[in-house]
Design a protein around this motif. Structure first.
Motif, short mmCIF file in Angstrom:
data_model
loop_
_atom_site.label_atom_id
_atom_site.label_comp_id
_atom_site.label_asym_id
_atom_site.label_seq_id
_atom_site.Cartn_x
_atom_site.Cartn_y
_atom_site.Cartn_z
N ALA A 275 22.53 17.03 -8.64
CA ALA A 275 22.11 15.63 -8.79
C ALA A 275 20.59 15.55 -8.85
O ALA A 275 19.91 15.66 -7.82
CB ALA A 275 22.64 14.80 -7.63
N LYS A 276 20.03 15.37 -10.04
CA LYS A 276 18.58 15.31 -10.24
C LYS A 276 18.13 13.85 -10.27
O LYS A 276 18.55 13.08 -11.13
CB LYS A 276 18.20 15.99 -11.56
CG LYS A 276 16.71 15.91 -11.87
CD LYS A 276 16.43 16.44 -13.28
CE LYS A 276 14.95 16.24 -13.63
NZ LYS A 276 14.68 16.65 -15.03
N PRO A 277 17.26 13.44 -9.32
CA PRO A 277 16.79 12.05 -9.30
C PRO A 277 16.05 11.71 -10.59
O PRO A 277 15.21 12.49 -11.06
CB PRO A 277 15.84 12.02 -8.10
CG PRO A 277 16.22 13.20 -7.26
CD PRO A 277 16.70 14.24 -8.22
N VAL A 278 16.37 10.55 -11.14
CA VAL A 278 15.76 10.12 -12.40
C VAL A 278 14.96 8.83 -12.23
O VAL A 278 13.87 8.69 -12.77
CB VAL A 278 16.86 9.91 -13.48
CG1 VAL A 278 16.27 9.28 -14.74
CG2 VAL A 278 17.53 11.23 -13.82
N GLU A 279 15.50 7.89 -11.44
CA GLU A 279 14.83 6.59 -11.30
C GLU A 279 15.32 5.90 -10.02
O GLU A 279 16.49 6.03 -9.65
CB GLU A 279 15.15 5.71 -12.51
CG GLU A 279 14.53 4.32 -12.46
CD GLU A 279 15.03 3.41 -13.57
OE1 GLU A 279 14.60 2.24 -13.62
OE2 GLU A 279 15.86 3.85 -14.40
N VAL A 280 14.40 5.17 -9.38
CA VAL A 280 14.78 4.31 -8.26
C VAL A 280 14.84 2.88 -8.79
O VAL A 280 13.85 2.36 -9.30
CB VAL A 280 13.76 4.40 -7.11
CG1 VAL A 280 14.19 3.51 -5.95
CG2 VAL A 280 13.60 5.84 -6.64
N LYS A 281 16.01 2.27 -8.69
CA LYS A 281 16.16 0.88 -9.16
C LYS A 281 15.77 -0.10 -8.05
O LYS A 281 15.97 0.19 -6.86
CB LYS A 281 17.58 0.63 -9.62
CG LYS A 281 17.91 1.26 -10.96
CD LYS A 281 19.10 0.59 -11.60
CE LYS A 281 19.23 1.01 -13.07
NZ LYS A 281 20.39 0.33 -13.71
N ARG A 295 23.43 14.28 -13.66
CA ARG A 295 24.21 15.46 -13.31
C ARG A 295 23.59 16.67 -14.00
O ARG A 295 23.28 16.64 -15.19
CB ARG A 295 25.66 15.30 -13.77
CG ARG A 295 26.49 14.38 -12.91
CD ARG A 295 26.88 15.00 -11.59
NE ARG A 295 27.85 16.09 -11.73
CZ ARG A 295 28.30 16.80 -10.70
NH1 ARG A 295 27.86 16.57 -9.48
NH2 ARG A 295 29.19 17.76 -10.90
N THR A 296 23.40 17.73 -13.24
CA THR A 296 22.84 18.96 -13.79
C THR A 296 23.92 20.05 -13.79
O THR A 296 25.00 19.87 -13.23
CB THR A 296 21.63 19.44 -12.97
OG1 THR A 296 22.05 19.69 -11.62
CG2 THR A 296 20.51 18.41 -12.99
N LEU A 310 24.32 10.28 -16.64
CA LEU A 310 23.61 9.55 -15.59
C LEU A 310 24.60 8.84 -14.68
O LEU A 310 25.61 8.29 -15.14
CB LEU A 310 22.65 8.52 -16.21
CG LEU A 310 21.50 9.07 -17.06
CD1 LEU A 310 20.65 7.93 -17.60
CD2 LEU A 310 20.65 10.05 -16.27
N ARG A 311 24.30 8.86 -13.38
CA ARG A 311 25.11 8.14 -12.39
C ARG A 311 24.20 7.30 -11.52
O ARG A 311 23.00 7.55 -11.44
CB ARG A 311 25.92 9.12 -11.54
CG ARG A 311 26.93 9.92 -12.33
CD ARG A 311 27.81 10.76 -11.41
NE ARG A 311 28.72 11.60 -12.16
CZ ARG A 311 29.59 12.46 -11.60
NH1 ARG A 311 29.62 12.56 -10.26
NH2 ARG A 311 30.39 13.18 -12.33
N GLU A 312 24.79 6.35 -10.85
CA GLU A 312 24.00 5.43 -10.03
C GLU A 312 24.67 5.25 -8.67
O GLU A 312 25.86 4.97 -8.59
CB GLU A 312 23.90 4.08 -10.76
CG GLU A 312 22.95 3.10 -10.10
CD GLU A 312 22.74 1.85 -10.97
OE1 GLU A 312 22.85 0.73 -10.44
OE2 GLU A 312 22.48 2.02 -12.19
#
Length: 457
Positions: A275-281, A295-296, A310-312
């Motif tokens: 699980a690679k962090p992409v963005e903080v909403k 997902r990696t 992408l997952r949230e």
């Protein structure tokens, strides 16, 4: 016989081990060591960077205490380098200095939204729950779901404190204000995100096992994370530590709580691998609402590549434990990229060249970065001390190396320094505070109170 007057700045494990190793080393000169510490109490991150429910840390503290209690090292606590005493001062009174100031800042994580309200560095959180005197005593924990980015020991420590019931921390030295906040915590679910797989984690088996020993907290792992490739299978087969970690995780896959199915406990701790962090909403007011992660998958060589999926995960707070980072020191070169003092095996190098600066050394995390455990710290100190001993021809020639010079200088500047007897007074006071409650100790947190007790005032 020549006497080496040595200053060591930083009284955590790195500084204390360096002093001890030098005093035990065969050499052709006498040694006189003064240890400077900006806090009123010694031990650095052992006191202020390790979760209070780690009983094994007592063994480390006992070893450090034995070194200091021999009486052949002077300690000056509550003395800030760069303010109360400078590099020029040290050159006037010592032949050399070793900097062992560690790393206490959070490393940066460059993703959108990381500076949102409710997004924190784990180092700040750790300093708060460990009662560091120089951080605010207040902390707010909001919402039922919180996240932790990182797959190292600090991430597991901080996540465990968030997930654990406050009453289960009462036998430890947790400060009262920290207990009060954790007691009122609304958290039910803690989510840990790591961008690699279960066979590539950075934490140790002991830290992982401690998660599963929490009262009324279910461990949640997900079957989709355990589709091992050949590199992961090889790591499990050949590395004892990885094998133990895998064994623990496989047991958790058999629990009723696996895959988020829901167990019997009132709280849950979720481990999300790949699980690679992409963005903080965030919401309209800038508060954390969710973490978006990609997902990696394994690249076959121990690294990862993105899958594009992408997952949230909805969250009310987010913590990042992606490493510690050193802080620059006045008058010394600093590597902004790596957060260390530039050096060759502990010999400090000038900013703009590879020239060694005579008389100036580094050890511990400010030397090598925030990696490794106590064993690494000892070997690290040995390397630095070896150079110090061999560099005798380039030591400084101080104007006044007398033992009386430093106390007189601090007195003249109005510095309320603390010494070893003062630390013993504070130590005994904290233990006495804890005794009526059946606790190991209750830490004194305010700096002025620590100083007052230490100085017998």
């Amino acid at each position: 016989m020549t006497t080496l007057r040595l200053a060591i700045v930083g009284a955590g494990p790195a500084g204390i081990y360096a002093a001890d190793i030098l005093l035990r080393t065969e050499r052709s000169f006498d040694v006189s060591i003064d240890l400077f510490e900006q806090l009123p109490a010694p031990y650095g991150l052992v006191r202020y960077g390790v979760a209070p429910d780690h009983p094994r840390i007592k063994g480390v503290v006992n070893a450090l205490r034995d070194v200091l209690d021999r009486g052949d090292i002077r300690i000056f606590g509550n003395v800030r380098f760069g303010e109360d005493i400078t590099l020029d001062d040290l050159k006037k009174h010592y032949n050399a200095v070793i900097f062992s100031t560690g790393a206490i800042r959070d490393a940066a994580l460059d993703i959108p939204g990381i500076d949102a309200k409710g997004s924190f560095g784990a180092a700040d959180f750790v300093s708060w729950y460990d009662g560091h005197p120089d951080v605010p005593r207040t902390w707010t924990i909001e919402g039922s779901h919180v996240g932790m980015i990182g797959n190292g020991n600090v991430a597991l420590d901080a996540a465990r404190i968030l997930a654990k019931h406050a009453d289960d921390l009462l036998p430890t030295e947790i400060p009262q204000n920290v207990y009060d906040v954790l007691k009122a915590s609304p958290v039910t679910d803690v989510h840990i995100f790591g961008r690699r797989g279960p066979a590539q984690v950075k934490f140790t088996p002991l830290e992982l096992r401690e998660l599963g020993e929490m009262n009324d907290v279910d461990m949640v792992v997900y079957d989709e994370d355990f589709d091992y490739d050949e590199a992961s299978l090889e790591a499990i087969a050949t590395n004892k530590q990885v094998k133990v970690i895998d064994r623990v995780l496989q047991k958790w896959r058999e629990l009723p709580s696996a895959n988020g199915a829901g167990g019997e406990s009132s709280r849950r701790l979720h481990l999300h691998f790949w699980a690679k962090p992409v963005e903080v909403k965030t919401d309209a007011d800038g508060n954390v609402t969710a973490l978006v992660y990609e997902r990696t998958t394994s690249d076959g060589a121990g690294g990862v590549v993105g899958t594009g999926e992408l997952r949230e995960q909805p969250l009310s707070q987010l913590y990042r434990a992606v490493g510690y980072f050193g802080s620059p020191l006045p008058g010394l070169p600093f590597d902004d990229r790596h957060g260390v003092i530039p050096n060759h095996e502990g010999q400090v190098l000038a900013d703009d060249s590879n020239d060694i600066i005579p008389g100036v050394y580094a050890t511990g995390w400010i030397k090598r970065g925030p990696v490794g455990l106590i064993g690494h710290t000892k070997s690290d100190a040995m390397e630095t001390v070896t150079h110090l001993v061999n560099d005798q021809s380039s030591w400084w020639q101080p104007e006044d190396p007398s033992l009386e010079a430093i106390p007189a200088l601090l007195e003249e500047r109005g510095v309320a320094w603390t010494d070893l007897d003062g630390w013993h007074r504070l130590d005994e006071h904290e233990v006495a505070l804890g005794e009526p409650h059946g606790r190991a100790r209750i830490k004194v947190v305010p700096r002025d109170e620590m100083v007052r007790i230490s100085r017998g005032e």
